[in-house]
Design an enzyme around this catalytic site. Structure first.
Site, PDB file in Angstrom:
ATOM      1  N   GLY A 249      -1.764  19.378  54.701  1.00 16.46           N
ATOM      2  CA  GLY A 249      -0.844  18.870  55.363  1.00 16.46           C
ATOM      3  C   GLY A 249      -1.249  17.330  55.814  1.00 16.46           C
ATOM      4  O   GLY A 249      -0.438  16.497  55.703  1.00 16.46           O
ATOM      5  N   ASP A 250      -2.553  16.996  56.069  1.00 14.29           N
ATOM      6  CA  ASP A 250      -2.857  15.553  56.356  1.00 14.29           C
ATOM      7  C   ASP A 250      -2.904  14.787  55.303  1.00 14.29           C
ATOM      8  O   ASP A 250      -2.599  13.704  55.097  1.00 14.29           O
ATOM      9  CB  ASP A 250      -4.445  15.819  56.920  1.00 14.29           C
ATOM     10  CG  ASP A 250      -4.629  16.534  58.093  1.00 14.29           C
ATOM     11  OD1 ASP A 250      -3.806  16.660  58.897  1.00 14.29           O
ATOM     12  OD2 ASP A 250      -5.985  17.104  58.244  1.00 14.29           O
TER      13      ASP A 250
END
Length: 305
Positions: A249-250
């Site tokens: 997600g990052d």
């Protein structure tokens, strides 16, 4: 310039075992020590995209020195605020059946250290983007990241807070550049269940109406949606074996923010975000530039609304 703020970074000590036997001596098959923290992950992906960033946050002791050394070796500009206590260590125990995590709390952050970080934000210029995310040390208030928004906006800079739930809703009126809930988190925001893609898009548009500039909705193996005031786009995931969900997600949000900062093209940013997220998911650690470039041609985006 893109700035990342990681208030509670860590050394992630990842240990691979054949089988974890609690209460007994265990022999390590392999281990690795990585600089951890969501903002740090964003800076690392931006470096793989050959985009500069400035890493801010709080580090201390020999563990903090390790993190700074690793990031310096990756040519990331570190301007961390030093604190007296050691940066935490998070232990991730992996065997063939499951993964167990033991996360440290983090050091005490003094008022002087917080003031130093805020002084760093006084150097912002119009057009800069500040990314804030990750857990907080025990003594910082839950509103710590949100409280920095007025300092950022005073310099006509943009901000991104990667968070969920009410904390996410509380930032929308300040017009974050992009938000990235997954489809389960989006459903929880509105206390509902989605029957189809159209309902997901409608919920995303509600977040736009409340102030978000762009909405990214990740849907695991079903790809992701980019929702804008004018259209919605579906991005597929390339073929590959998922090895690692940590940091995917990052990586997605780093790819979006980094590309958007360059070109102000939301579709190009969306494509890069999908390649970065998938490249991390298919890797033992965060994505490399080679893996991102390998996957980029495989990303297909379709307008769905």
């Amino acid at each position: 310039m893109i700035y990342t703020i990681t208030a509670n970074p860590s050394i992630d000590y990842v240990i691979q075992l054949e089988k974890l036997n609690t209460g007994n001596v265990n022999r390590v098959q392999s281990d690795v020590k990585l600089p951890g923290g969501k903002g740090i992950n964003v800076s690392r992906i931006l470096a793989e995209l050959a985009l500069p960033s400035v890493a801010l946050g709080f580090v201390g002791g020999f563990t903090g020195q390790f993190i700074q050394s690793k990031l310096n070796n990756a040519s990331i500009d570190c301007r961390f605020t030093e604190v007296e206590e050691d940066t935490r260590i998070n232990v991730k125990l992996k065997d063939n059946a499951e993964e167990t995590e033991i996360n440290g709390q983090g050091p005490h952050i003094s008022a002087e250290a917080v003031a130093n970080l805020k002084q760093q934000l006084a150097k912002l210029e119009a057009g800069d983007i500040v990314f804030m995310s990750g857990s907080l040390p025990p003594n910082l208030p839950a509103s710590f990241y949100k409280d920095l928004i007025p300092l950022i906006q005073a310099h006509n800079a943009e901000f991104v807070i990667d968070t969920t739930g009410q904390a996410l809703l509380d930032t929308l009126a300040e017009k974050p550049l992009v938000i990235k809930p997954n489809h389960h988190e989006l459903a929880e925001l509105f206390d509902t269940h989605f029957a189809n893609q159209s309902e997901i898009i409608a919920a995303g548009r509600k977040l736009l109406d409340q102030g978000a500039q762009h909405v990214l909705v990740s849907m695991a193996g079903d790809g992701a949606l980019l929702i804008t005031p004018d259209h919605a786009y579906l991005g597929g995931t390339p073929k590959g074996t998922v090895i690692n969900s940590v940091g995917a997600g990052d990586s997605m949000i780093a790819g979006f923010v980094g590309t958007f900062a360059q070109h102000h093209d939301a579709l190009a940013a969306f494509k890069t975000s999908l390649a970065c997220g998938s490249a991390t998911a298919f890797s033992e650690d965060l994505a490399t530039s080679a893996k991102i470039n390998e996957l980029l041609p495989q990303i297909e985006i379709t307008q769905v609304d």
